[in-house]
Every structure is written in C-alpha cells, then in structure tokens.
Design an enzyme around this catalytic site. Sequence first.
Site, mmCIF file in Angstrom:
data_model
loop_
_atom_site.group_PDB
_atom_site.id
_atom_site.type_symbol
_atom_site.label_atom_id
_atom_site.label_comp_id
_atom_site.label_asym_id
_atom_site.label_seq_id
_atom_site.Cartn_x
_atom_site.Cartn_y
_atom_site.Cartn_z
ATOM 1 C CB ALA A 157 55.374 44.044 46.485
ATOM 2 N N GLY A 177 55.101 40.790 50.628
ATOM 3 C CA GLY A 177 55.569 41.975 51.348
ATOM 4 C C GLY A 177 54.728 42.262 52.581
ATOM 5 C CD GLU A 211 59.189 39.988 52.073
ATOM 6 O OE1 GLU A 211 58.517 40.692 51.284
ATOM 7 O OE2 GLU A 211 60.292 39.502 51.783
HETATM 8 N N1 3HC Z 1 49.410 44.017 43.668
HETATM 9 C C1 3HC Z 1 48.571 44.713 42.895
HETATM 10 N N2 3HC Z 1 47.259 44.401 42.731
HETATM 11 C C2 3HC Z 1 46.811 43.341 43.416
HETATM 12 C C3 3HC Z 1 47.635 42.564 44.253
HETATM 13 C C4 3HC Z 1 48.996 42.946 44.382
HETATM 14 N N3 3HC Z 1 49.843 42.287 45.178
HETATM 15 N N4 3HC Z 1 46.892 41.572 44.788
HETATM 16 C C5 3HC Z 1 45.644 41.722 44.300
HETATM 17 N N5 3HC Z 1 45.597 42.793 43.472
HETATM 18 C C6 3HC Z 1 44.415 43.323 42.780
HETATM 19 C C7 3HC Z 1 43.861 42.346 41.764
HETATM 20 O O1 3HC Z 1 44.503 42.482 40.516
HETATM 21 C C8 3HC Z 1 42.411 42.762 41.706
HETATM 22 O O2 3HC Z 1 42.333 43.923 40.905
HETATM 23 P P1 3HC Z 1 41.015 44.284 40.054
HETATM 24 O O3 3HC Z 1 39.912 44.404 41.073
HETATM 25 O O4 3HC Z 1 41.371 45.546 39.378
HETATM 26 O O5 3HC Z 1 40.824 43.119 39.132
HETATM 27 C C9 3HC Z 1 42.108 43.168 43.140
HETATM 28 O O6 3HC Z 1 43.380 43.436 43.736
HETATM 29 C C10 3HC Z 1 41.407 42.114 43.954
HETATM 30 O O7 3HC Z 1 42.141 40.882 43.852
HETATM 31 P P2 3HC Z 1 41.414 39.484 43.920
HETATM 32 O O8 3HC Z 1 40.308 39.452 42.920
HETATM 33 O O9 3HC Z 1 42.475 38.456 43.826
HETATM 34 O O10 3HC Z 1 40.771 39.565 45.378
HETATM 35 P P3 3HC Z 1 40.443 38.398 46.381
HETATM 36 O O11 3HC Z 1 39.739 39.032 47.517
HETATM 37 O O12 3HC Z 1 39.819 37.241 45.667
HETATM 38 O O13 3HC Z 1 41.866 37.869 46.899
HETATM 39 C C11 3HC Z 1 44.105 38.127 47.725
HETATM 40 C C12 3HC Z 1 42.659 38.690 47.695
HETATM 41 C C13 3HC Z 1 44.109 36.788 48.443
HETATM 42 C C14 3HC Z 1 44.946 39.106 48.479
HETATM 43 C C15 3HC Z 1 44.607 37.941 46.287
HETATM 44 O O14 3HC Z 1 44.389 39.127 45.571
HETATM 45 C C16 3HC Z 1 46.065 37.601 46.165
HETATM 46 O O15 3HC Z 1 46.446 36.470 46.375
HETATM 47 N N6 3HC Z 1 46.888 38.583 45.787
HETATM 48 C C17 3HC Z 1 48.273 38.372 45.476
HETATM 49 C C18 3HC Z 1 49.127 38.368 46.687
HETATM 50 C C19 3HC Z 1 50.568 38.233 46.307
HETATM 51 O O16 3HC Z 1 50.949 37.518 45.399
HETATM 52 N N7 3HC Z 1 51.406 38.927 47.067
HETATM 53 C C20 3HC Z 1 52.822 38.883 46.864
HETATM 54 C C21 3HC Z 1 53.217 39.970 45.953
HETATM 55 S S1 3HC Z 1 54.926 39.922 45.580
HETATM 56 C C22 3HC Z 1 55.677 40.637 46.914
HETATM 57 O O17 3HC Z 1 55.037 40.970 47.867
HETATM 58 C C23 3HC Z 1 57.151 40.816 46.781
HETATM 59 C C24 3HC Z 1 57.784 41.207 48.073
HETATM 60 O O18 3HC Z 1 58.417 40.098 48.625
HETATM 61 C C25 3HC Z 1 58.798 42.286 47.882
#
Ligand code: 3HC
Length: 685
Positions: A61, A100, A103
């Site tokens: 998400a 997400g 999912e």
């Molecule tokens: N939402 C919004 N922005 C996100 C994001 C997300 N889920 N994940 C990453 N970003 C953004 C970061 O803030 C960063 O932004 P910036 O360039 O402006 O600083 C950019 O994307 C790149 O992120 P990383 O520097 O972390 O990139 P990497 O290539 O090193 O890593 C990744 C990629 C492994 C995908 C890592 O970003 C990550 O782990 N992201 C989080 C994933 C996450 O937690 N997902 C679950 C979200 S909650 C959800 O899905 C709820 C659902 O169940 C309803």
Amino acid sequence: MTVTIIRENAIAVVTVDNPPVNALSQTLRQALVDAVAELDADAAVRAVVLICAGRTFIAGADVSEFGKPPQPPHLPDVVASIESAKKPWVAAIHGSALGGGLEVALGCAYRVAVPSASLGLPEVKLGIIPGAGGTVRLPRLIAPAAAVDLVTSGNPVGAKKAVALGLIDAVIDGDLRSGAIAFANDVAEKPLPQPISRRAVPLVDAGFWENAEKAVAAKAKREAAPLKALASIRNASETNFADAMAFERETFLELRGSSQAAALRHVFFAERAAPRPPELTGVAPRGIRSAAVIGGGTMGAGIAAALRDACLPVVLVERDTAAVERGLANIHAIYEGSVKRGRMMQAVADERMAGVIGGDDYGLLADTDLVIEAVFEDLSVKRAVFAKLSDICRSDAVLATNTSYLDPRLIGEGLAQPERFLGLHFFSPAHVMKLLEIVPTETTAPEVLATGFALARLLGKVPVRAGICDGFIGNRIVKVTRAQAERLLLSGATPSAVDAAMRAFGLPMGPFEAQDLGGLDIAAFQRKAARTRGETPFAPVAERLCAIERYGQKSGGGWYDYQSGDRTPKPSETVVAIIAEVAAGRPQRAWDEMSITDAIILPMVNEATRILEERVALRSADIDLVKIHGYGFPRWRGGPMHYAEARGLAEVVAVLDRLAAEGLAEPPCEGLRRPAERRHAISPS
Ligand code: 3HC
Ligand code: NAI
C-alpha cells in the site's frame, strides 16, 4: 502512474508502472479494477499476466496515504475483483512483493517469481496488520504455522522458500515476462483453481494458538501489531471468510490510526531519507573498492568485519606482529560466533577471513581507497597514525577517524589534502549496530562526505551527519541521560527503580545496567578529560564507585553487585550507602514509573533540541535515528523527538519547568519553548 495492457496472442500482459516501488496508490487500485473488467469482457484473452516495471513488483500500500482517509476502491475490493476474474491471473514477481503487493498476488490464481524475488507481509513493522486479506488468505494457502511466522515477524522469504511453503507456484529462471507468459499459456488450458478465499484453513494441534501467543508476546514486548496480527489469523481459521475479512479490516483501520503506527511510519520515512541528504544532491561520491582499518581492537575488528560483509577487501594494520595476530583473531572470533549461532556457513566465514590481510607495515596502504583509524582514544597516538597515512596513502584516498570524543579537527591537523578527511563514528559491535555518525570537518570535501554516506549504504548502515562537539549527537545525549539518572538517585529513586522504568518505557536496558555492562571506567576517563577542559561533569555517585574500583560487571560490581559467572544485577548495600551519603541534605521525593521516565527522556529531548539549534544535527528525525539505531530507543515510540511531538511540546516544556524548579533538570531551552508557545497560541482551547 500507468497500467498498460498488451495482448500477446491469448495472453494479456498487464504492466504496472508506478515508480519508485509500484505502491498501490488510489489511481493504481482503480486501474487494476478497470483492467479486470476490460479483460473479463475480452473474449480473445484466455489468461492474464500481472507484471511490474522498474525495480520491484508492487511493494505494498502507499504508506504516504496512511495519514489520510481511505479512498475507494479499497484494496480488499481490488484483490476480490482480481480473485473473481473470469480468466486466471498470474502474478509475475521480481524484486519484492510486500504487504498489499503480496495480497494482490494472493488474489491472483497463480504466482510465479524470479529466484531473487522476496515475498512478505511487513505490516507489523509499520504498526499495522495486513488490511487486504493477508491474514485471512495466507493460512488458507500455506500451513498456519508458516502464516503465523510470516505475518507476526514481518520478515520476507525468498523465492526458494516461497515455493517450499506453497506461497508461489513456480520459480522462473531467465526472462520473467516470457516465462510468465509460457506459464499463463499452460494454465489457460486448465480449469480455474479454487480461489483461496473458498479454501479451508487446515486444522492445527491443540494448544497451537496459545503457544503462538506466548511466543509472539515475548518477542513483541509492548508493540501492539504482532499480537493483533496473530488474533486476526486465528480468527480467520475459526470463522468464515467474509467475517474474517471484516475483522481484519477493522483491526487494520484501528491500528492505522494508532500512535505506534504513526511512530513507525515516521521511522520508515526517516530511514529512507537518511542515506540521501538533500544538501548532497548531485554530489558524486569517490569510489570505494578497497578498505583498511588501523587498530584491530574491539572497534577495528568489528569495522573490518562490516567492510568484509560488504565484500570489500580489507587490510588490517596494527602496531606490531603480536598485535596483528590479536587483531586477526578478534575478526576471526566474530565470524566464529556467527557460525556457532547458525547465522553463517563455515565456507562463507572462511571466505570473509581470507579477504583480510594483516600487517604492521603502513606500506600496505599505498593503494587503498578508504582507511578507517580505530586506535586508542589518545590524540597523540591518533595524530601519529594520520601523519603516516598522510605520507603513504594516495592523495585521493578517503581517511577517517572512528574517535568517540576527540575533536576530529585536532586529529586531522597537518594532514596533506585535508579535504579527504572526516569522522566515521561506528557503534559497538560495529558489524552489528546500524548507526554510522558521519562527522565532516570544515575542510572535508563534499564528495568525501558523500563517500561516507555511500559507504553507509554499502554496509547497510543508517547514516546520520553530525557536527563536531563532545560526543557528537549520540554520546552527547547519553551524558545528559546519565546525569539525570544520578539526579534521580540523589532525590529518592533507586538504581533498580530507574532501570525498571526505562525498560518499561521500551529500552532494552536501563542506564545503570548499561553502565555496568560497558564499564564505568570509560565515562570516568571522559569526565577527567572534560575537567581538564574546565567543564564540571555531574556524576557524584559514579565517581565514588570508580574510586573504590566498582567498574561494573568486569570488576564484579558497579551500580549493582554480581555473583561470579552470573550477570544478574543484585541491589548493592554499598551503593545504597554511597547514595545516602552523597544525597545527605538534599530534598527527597517519591518517584513513580512515569515521573522517572519523564526525568530521563524529556531532558534528553531538551539536549537534542540544543543539538539541533547548534546544527550539530540537521534534522530532528536524524536524532531519532541516532537514538533508535545506536542506543536501542524503542522504534515504536518513533525516537525521542517524535515522542516529544506526539506528547505535545507544551506539556514537555511544562514538565521540564517543574523539574528545573526542583533542581532536577536543566530548564527547557528556547528551541523547545518557542514552538511550544507558538502551538499553544494557535491551538483551539
Ligand atoms: N509506500 C510509499 N512509499 C514507499 C513505499 C510504500 N509502501 N515503499 C517504499 N517507498 C518509497 C520510499 O519512501 C522511497 O522514497 P524516496 O525515494 O522519496 O525516499 C522510495 O520508495 C524507495 O524506497 P527504498 O529506498 O526503500 O528502496 P529500496 O529499493 O531500497 O527498497 C523496498 C525497496 C524493499 C520495496 C522497500 O522500499 C520497502 O521495504 N518498502 C516498504 C514495503 C512495505 O512496508 N509494504 C507494506 C506497506 S503496508 C501495506 O501494504 C498494507 C496493506 O496490507 C493494506
Ligand atoms: P581497543 O583498545 O579495543 O583497540 C585499539 C587498538 O588499536 C589496539 O588493538 C591497539 O593495539 C591498536 N593500536 C594502538 N596504537 C596503534 C597504532 N599506532 N597503529 C596501529 N594500531 C594501534 O579500543 P576500541 O574500543 O576498539 O576503540 C578504538 C577507537 O574507537 C577509539 O577511538 C574509541 O574511542 C573508538 N570507539 C570505541 C567504541 C567502543 O564502544 N569501544 C565505540 C565507538 C568508537
């Protein structure tokens, strides 16, 4: 954001392109629902491949939408529409399918992935639980025990493990797009598999949920999300799909608005911003292909291991051959420990060790890109090291000191090409702790500073720029914490009450236990240095303990007594007597857990604000990262600055004023008072 649909004969390829990580923004959610409708209506399409452009599959998400009201279509409905599509959808995964994103993949009839892909539900790390069927579909697809593991830990699994778990159907070697299309052509011939939502959760052994609850609670401590995630999986296994989805969504929305989730989101974005400070935009770092460490003691060995873990060849330089052997043995012990704990294969450990060359000849450093000095904390010893490095190293080699308290400007004085010099302050154990304070001097070149940040990325560390002052950011705050802890003792609290309160707050250890573990002599040495600078450090009880050689666990006693071979702290009558003597004549008061916490944490915030005002730290979130990654401040509290903001600065100032009036803390600084008053003035009463 684009979602494109290309027909490859009977297969439609839906490509999501929403940089940087294909997060599920509202427009992407809508586009996916529209794609299902369009492809359902297209009789020529027999199966669909869902693939992503860029570096990853859908990473979850859009976390930046979490502070706002949810906009339709909601993710559970998007997943449901993919799951009820008339044609089989095949999720083709590269990079990460997280939250997400996974999912959405669970809504697809099939999942395939490249070998390097990782899949997981990291929501608990953001203080929430999966909100689009993760806790409900997963136990219907893989064994409930594996689902519990994946969801409550938040840790992803690789493609190989995902196949073994039944989470994905195939690993695609070679080109993902063509492999997924071939897979889709195969399955297009078969009847649609039963949607996961209609499958039953396999039965579990008696006591399974109770045991899982105990294990998850023990790990989560005071974090709410992991237990809530477990409750949702359990509920999903004991009720029907629709009710389970409603329960999951309700829990997800409740947690999304919680203070823990807000804190964890703050840390999430702070960690992602840290490696790319805006002031270094466009500055190219110098290349680092080889590294050296001077000094193979506690820190040098840890730094060498961290550099080797990032696959850099390392030279270790020590004073003489015996010290070289000790230094190499220190690094060897680190790897041996990893092998013993099952964290590393022996072959990998051997390969890491083989990449270290030890010697006492500085000539080994003639062609090294980066040299990190970690010798004794003694100005003349360090200056002598840099004088040699100045002569021997290439003029563009980056030279760094790991000093904790000395002024880097004095260490680097007289260096040829001073623009290549900076402080790189690692934390012990250096191969484990994530924090790296990067300390430029006035002469450090921007590209050398950028090299410090690039190194942090390479080593998987969290970099924070720190200005020069006694203790930089982290240790300067620690000094205040320790002084506060002693003030508490002199006004009626006991070491064990203070430590217990700080643990209850979420720290791994209280200030007195931590000093006993690290040794009281190090701080005594620093106070001595401070007094020679004309300062008056406050540690009356610690001074008395050091005077009778109570240095902590290593001397059998410090703030606590220890029995030989037992690290359990026992209250000490000697310490009680010393506290009583030093406290004689001072007013005594009762201290409960909350007031102890306030008397430690809020002065920490006060000092941190001064650090910001002096521009020793550039961003308040950087201070949060320092305390979380260097000192174990609970992540779910967001760090001290986030904690203060969430608590309300007006209240923080009021408590500090009360403590100051009793002589129990410094009064709040102007940097705290001003915004507190401003916010007080504009907030509706
Ligand atoms: N939402 C919004 N922005 C996100 C994001 C997300 N889920 N994940 C990453 N970003 C953004 C970061 O803030 C960063 O932004 P910036 O360039 O402006 O600083 C950019 O994307 C790149 O992120 P990383 O520097 O972390 O990139 P990497 O290539 O090193 O890593 C990744 C990629 C492994 C995908 C890592 O970003 C990550 O782990 N992201 C989080 C994933 C996450 O937690 N997902 C679950 C979200 S909650 C959800 O899905 C709820 C659902 O169940 C309803
Ligand atoms: P240590 O005493 O364990 O190791 C120092 C090593 O330097 C010894 O092995 C010694 O033989 C070697 N050495 C001394 N003079 C040398 C020279 N001229 N040439 C080559 N090697 C030489 O000390 P420790 O704890 O590793 O600290 C090293 C530095 O790291 C200090 O500046 C310290 O302040 C800093 N630091 C220490 C932390 C800690 O928790 N121990 C944390 C962060 C920084």
